[in-house]
Design a protein around this motif. Structure first.
Motif, PDB file in Angstrom:
ATOM      1  N   ARG A 196       9.874   0.938   2.823  1.00  0.00           N
ATOM      2  CA  ARG A 196       9.851   1.760   4.041  1.00  0.00           C
ATOM      3  C   ARG A 196      10.638   1.092   5.168  1.00  0.00           C
ATOM      4  O   ARG A 196      11.384   1.754   5.901  1.00  0.00           O
ATOM      5  N   ARG A 197      10.460  -0.209   5.316  1.00  0.00           N
ATOM      6  CA  ARG A 197      11.156  -0.906   6.402  1.00  0.00           C
ATOM      7  C   ARG A 197      12.669  -0.850   6.202  1.00  0.00           C
ATOM      8  O   ARG A 197      13.422  -0.662   7.167  1.00  0.00           O
ATOM      9  N   LEU A 198      13.127  -0.999   4.963  1.00  0.00           N
ATOM     10  CA  LEU A 198      14.562  -0.918   4.695  1.00  0.00           C
ATOM     11  C   LEU A 198      15.102   0.466   5.028  1.00  0.00           C
ATOM     12  O   LEU A 198      16.174   0.603   5.628  1.00  0.00           O
ATOM     13  N   ILE A 199      14.368   1.507   4.652  1.00  0.00           N
ATOM     14  CA  ILE A 199      14.804   2.868   4.946  1.00  0.00           C
ATOM     15  C   ILE A 199      14.785   3.129   6.449  1.00  0.00           C
ATOM     16  O   ILE A 199      15.749   3.656   7.019  1.00  0.00           O
ATOM     17  N   ASP A 200      13.691   2.753   7.092  1.00  0.00           N
ATOM     18  CA  ASP A 200      13.566   2.989   8.537  1.00  0.00           C
ATOM     19  C   ASP A 200      14.623   2.237   9.328  1.00  0.00           C
ATOM     20  O   ASP A 200      15.053   2.693  10.400  1.00  0.00           O
ATOM     21  N   THR A 245       1.736   7.558   9.085  1.00  0.00           N
ATOM     22  CA  THR A 245       0.898   6.589   9.774  1.00  0.00           C
ATOM     23  C   THR A 245       1.710   5.330  10.059  1.00  0.00           C
ATOM     24  O   THR A 245       2.809   5.146   9.550  1.00  0.00           O
ATOM     25  N   ALA A 246       1.158   4.451  10.885  1.00  0.00           N
ATOM     26  CA  ALA A 246       1.874   3.244  11.294  1.00  0.00           C
ATOM     27  C   ALA A 246       2.141   2.347  10.091  1.00  0.00           C
ATOM     28  O   ALA A 246       1.323   2.269   9.156  1.00  0.00           O
ATOM     29  N   PRO A 247       3.270   1.653  10.075  1.00  0.00           N
ATOM     30  CA  PRO A 247       3.509   0.679   9.005  1.00  0.00           C
ATOM     31  C   PRO A 247       2.501  -0.459   9.093  1.00  0.00           C
ATOM     32  O   PRO A 247       1.838  -0.654  10.120  1.00  0.00           O
ATOM     33  N   MET A 248       2.392  -1.211   8.018  1.00  0.00           N
ATOM     34  CA  MET A 248       1.487  -2.347   8.018  1.00  0.00           C
ATOM     35  C   MET A 248       1.985  -3.416   8.980  1.00  0.00           C
ATOM     36  O   MET A 248       3.187  -3.542   9.248  1.00  0.00           O
ATOM     37  N   ALA A 249       1.044  -4.187   9.503  1.00  0.00           N
ATOM     38  CA  ALA A 249       1.375  -5.322  10.354  1.00  0.00           C
ATOM     39  C   ALA A 249       0.863  -6.582   9.664  1.00  0.00           C
ATOM     40  O   ALA A 249      -0.288  -6.635   9.222  1.00  0.00           O
ATOM     41  N   ASN A 250       1.716  -7.572   9.540  1.00  0.00           N
ATOM     42  CA  ASN A 250       1.295  -8.810   8.881  1.00  0.00           C
ATOM     43  C   ASN A 250       0.283  -9.556   9.731  1.00  0.00           C
ATOM     44  O   ASN A 250       0.422  -9.695  10.944  1.00  0.00           O
ATOM     45  N   ASN A 251      -0.760 -10.017   9.076  1.00  0.00           N
ATOM     46  CA  ASN A 251      -1.800 -10.793   9.724  1.00  0.00           C
ATOM     47  C   ASN A 251      -1.824 -12.164   9.047  1.00  0.00           C
ATOM     48  O   ASN A 251      -1.768 -12.242   7.831  1.00  0.00           O
ATOM     49  N   PRO A 252      -1.899 -13.223   9.804  1.00  0.00           N
ATOM     50  CA  PRO A 252      -1.839 -14.566   9.186  1.00  0.00           C
ATOM     51  C   PRO A 252      -2.987 -14.876   8.239  1.00  0.00           C
ATOM     52  O   PRO A 252      -2.880 -15.773   7.414  1.00  0.00           O
ATOM     53  N   ARG A 297      -4.849   4.268   8.127  1.00  0.00           N
ATOM     54  CA  ARG A 297      -3.573   4.654   7.532  1.00  0.00           C
ATOM     55  C   ARG A 297      -3.730   5.605   6.342  1.00  0.00           C
ATOM     56  O   ARG A 297      -2.948   6.537   6.208  1.00  0.00           O
ATOM     57  N   ALA A 298      -4.694   5.368   5.478  1.00  0.00           N
ATOM     58  CA  ALA A 298      -4.913   6.252   4.329  1.00  0.00           C
ATOM     59  C   ALA A 298      -5.890   7.350   4.757  1.00  0.00           C
ATOM     60  O   ALA A 298      -7.029   7.410   4.308  1.00  0.00           O
ATOM     61  N   ASN A 299      -5.396   8.233   5.624  1.00  0.00           N
ATOM     62  CA  ASN A 299      -6.293   9.215   6.235  1.00  0.00           C
ATOM     63  C   ASN A 299      -6.210  10.579   5.562  1.00  0.00           C
ATOM     64  O   ASN A 299      -5.375  10.824   4.700  1.00  0.00           O
ATOM     65  N   TYR A 300      -7.087  11.486   5.984  1.00  0.00           N
ATOM     66  CA  TYR A 300      -7.170  12.784   5.322  1.00  0.00           C
ATOM     67  C   TYR A 300      -5.968  13.673   5.606  1.00  0.00           C
ATOM     68  O   TYR A 300      -5.663  14.576   4.827  1.00  0.00           O
ATOM     69  N   GLN A 301      -5.277  13.445   6.720  1.00  0.00           N
ATOM     70  CA  GLN A 301      -4.066  14.229   6.977  1.00  0.00           C
ATOM     71  C   GLN A 301      -3.050  13.974   5.867  1.00  0.00           C
ATOM     72  O   GLN A 301      -2.417  14.898   5.337  1.00  0.00           O
ATOM     73  N   GLN A 302      -2.905  12.725   5.487  1.00  0.00           N
ATOM     74  CA  GLN A 302      -1.990  12.363   4.411  1.00  0.00           C
ATOM     75  C   GLN A 302      -2.495  12.894   3.081  1.00  0.00           C
ATOM     76  O   GLN A 302      -1.723  13.460   2.283  1.00  0.00           O
ATOM     77  N   GLN A 303      -3.789  12.726   2.811  1.00  0.00           N
ATOM     78  CA  GLN A 303      -4.365  13.214   1.559  1.00  0.00           C
ATOM     79  C   GLN A 303      -4.171  14.720   1.408  1.00  0.00           C
ATOM     80  O   GLN A 303      -3.856  15.212   0.324  1.00  0.00           O
ATOM     81  N   ARG A 304      -4.385  15.468   2.493  1.00  0.00           N
ATOM     82  CA  ARG A 304      -4.240  16.926   2.453  1.00  0.00           C
ATOM     83  C   ARG A 304      -2.801  17.320   2.142  1.00  0.00           C
ATOM     84  O   ARG A 304      -2.558  18.209   1.317  1.00  0.00           O
ATOM     85  N   HIS A 305      -1.845  16.678   2.804  1.00  0.00           N
ATOM     86  CA  HIS A 305      -0.436  17.019   2.590  1.00  0.00           C
ATOM     87  C   HIS A 305      -0.019  16.694   1.157  1.00  0.00           C
ATOM     88  O   HIS A 305       0.667  17.495   0.503  1.00  0.00           O
ATOM     89  N   VAL A 306      -0.454  15.554   0.668  1.00  0.00           N
ATOM     90  CA  VAL A 306      -0.146  15.158  -0.706  1.00  0.00           C
ATOM     91  C   VAL A 306      -0.764  16.137  -1.694  1.00  0.00           C
ATOM     92  O   VAL A 306      -0.123  16.552  -2.673  1.00  0.00           O
ATOM     93  N   GLN A 310       5.434   8.747   2.658  1.00  0.00           N
ATOM     94  CA  GLN A 310       5.516   7.548   3.491  1.00  0.00           C
ATOM     95  C   GLN A 310       6.961   7.137   3.735  1.00  0.00           C
ATOM     96  O   GLN A 310       7.303   6.642   4.803  1.00  0.00           O
ATOM     97  N   LEU A 311       7.819   7.344   2.746  1.00  0.00           N
ATOM     98  CA  LEU A 311       9.217   6.929   2.863  1.00  0.00           C
ATOM     99  C   LEU A 311      10.097   8.011   3.482  1.00  0.00           C
ATOM    100  O   LEU A 311      11.033   7.698   4.224  1.00  0.00           O
ATOM    101  N   LEU A 312       9.818   9.295   3.201  1.00  0.00           N
ATOM    102  CA  LEU A 312      10.694  10.384   3.610  1.00  0.00           C
ATOM    103  C   LEU A 312      10.103  11.272   4.694  1.00  0.00           C
ATOM    104  O   LEU A 312      10.818  12.056   5.309  1.00  0.00           O
ATOM    105  N   GLY A 313       8.783  11.200   4.897  1.00  0.00           N
ATOM    106  CA  GLY A 313       8.154  12.021   5.924  1.00  0.00           C
ATOM    107  C   GLY A 313       7.628  13.336   5.382  1.00  0.00           C
ATOM    108  O   GLY A 313       7.374  13.500   4.190  1.00  0.00           O
TER     109      GLY A 313
END
Length: 399
Positions: free
Chosen positions: A146-150, A385-392, A350-359, A200-203
């Protein structure tokens, strides 16, 4: 952060990796109890946790609920983890929501759009969190893609090609019948991984054109303990078609349980400035492969297909991109952990019902299109949804 208290409903085959990751990886989850229609499965799940505690795991021993309603009525439980069979997802999730519990379900959300709409309306009415698998898109592989595409590494997306090709589950799965019943089949079973990764990759997608069929009306189980039993196939097992996205990209998607094949997963995204090989979306890791014009040698002077004497090496010339995010191992329960963190912090999960419904609408539209002989226009809307954020700290999600 105070741990979020979770009850697991369904302790079948997929529960093992959830138990492992809840026990060892995701430190903000607290498994209060488990429940299964087959008591021995629940006992086996608890025994696993007890063994991990004896080995030093800092978790509680979960209780065993006699039925799901005992779990739903437990005031300690905040979130229900629904790991039942696909055709049971709707009723279990519905009852959990009616009892005031936030709910995270294995895929799919429901087996049709009517059931999904009812669950979503109920969650919104009661102001409860609702989400679910697949969560593989949160892993290092697809997040890197996703980051490469974005960031424009392949330019504007032109299209994608995805395939999940195998000959079914009756040769290895201990209880394969449900894969061929309502809520099963290659699209609703494996399609969620591919379609979730695609959106997630194409919208947002806007239409589906598909052709589907059922090649074998019966299957014979060759795995134990149901060796020799016959399965009547109720669902389409060969589904192929195209998805039109709002950005103009067109994706081809093919899923089947009918074909002998050695390479089960293929996922490629094509852009105006390059191509990207996305890892198997049923996994969390890599590899992620990138091909840019500068990576190719001078154009051939003859048809390159005429020069091939052996099987082609499809990805010669592609460069492997280092993974840019955490969670490249089997991290099932990552989506659950993300929803629980969001519950505590107030952000969107991020893994919410809006995404589940569309899928779900995309997947169920393949057979609808085949029956109609025309493109099905989608009605659900979708925002990534927002991309992941790295956490240490591994196992602790971002705020």
């Amino acid at each position: 952060m105070e741990k979020v208290k979770v009850a697991m409903i369904g302790v079948g085959a997929i529960s093992g990796i959830y138990l492992q990751n809840i026990t060892h990886t995701f430190r903000e989850l607290d498994l209060v109890g488990v429940c299964d229609l087959i008591p021995e499965r629940a006992q086996k799940g608890v025994q696993y946790v007890k063994e991990q505690i004896a080995a030093g795991a800092q978790v509680r021993e979960p209780k065993i609920y006699q039925d799901m309603y005992e779990a739903f009525n437990d005031p300690e439980v905040e979130v229900v983890l629904n790991l039942t069979r696909p055709y049971e997802h709707y009723e279990v999730t519905k009852q959990a929501l009616l009892h005031g519990k936030h709910t995270y379900s294995e895929k799919p959300l429901a087996v049709d759009m009517e059931e999904a709409a009812e669950l979503i309306a109920l969650a919104e009415e009661k102001n409860l969190r609702l989400g679910g698998a697949p969560d593989t898109f949160l892993g290092a592989g697809i997040q890197t893609a996703r980051r490469l595409i974005d960031n424009g590494f392949i330019g504007d997306v032109v299209g994608a090609s995805c395939a999940m090709v195998c000959h079914g589950h009756e040769t290895w799965h201990p209880d394969p019948e449900f894969y061929y019943k309502r809520g099963g089949g290659p699209m609703l079973d494996m399609g969620p991984y591919y379609v979730t990764a695609l959106v997630q990759l194409l919208g947002e997608a806007k239409g589906v054109m598909g052709f589907t069929k059922k090649t074998f009306p019966h299957r014979t189980i060759t795995s134990q303990p149901h060796y020799g039993e016959d399965i009547t196939v109720d669902v389409d097992t060969y589904l192929s078609g195209n998805i039109l996205f709002s950005n103009g990209a067109i994706a081809q998607l093919f899923t089947t349980f009918d074909v002998y094949y050695t390479q089960q997963a293929r996922f490629e995204v094509y852009g105006t400035k390059g191509s990207l090989v996305v890892p198997d979306p049923n996994t969390f890791g890599g590899p992620v492969l990138l091909l840019r014009p500068e990576d190719q040698s001078a154009g051939p002077k003859t048809d390159p297909g005429l020069d091939k004497k052996t099987a082609p090496e499809f990805y010669n010339g592609y460069k492997e991109v280092p993974l840019l995010y955490d969670y490249n191992e089997n991290s099932r329960a990552l989506g659950l952990a993300d929803m629980c963190k969001a519950l505590r912090t107030g952000r969107e999960h991020r893994a919410n019902y809006q995404q589940q419904r569309h899928v779900l609408e995309i997947m169920t539209s393949f057979s609808k299109s085949s029956e109609k002989g025309a493109m099905v226009e989608l009605t659900s809307r979708y925002t990534r949804t927002a991309p992941m954020a790295n956490n240490p700290m591994h196992g602790i999600l971002d705020d």
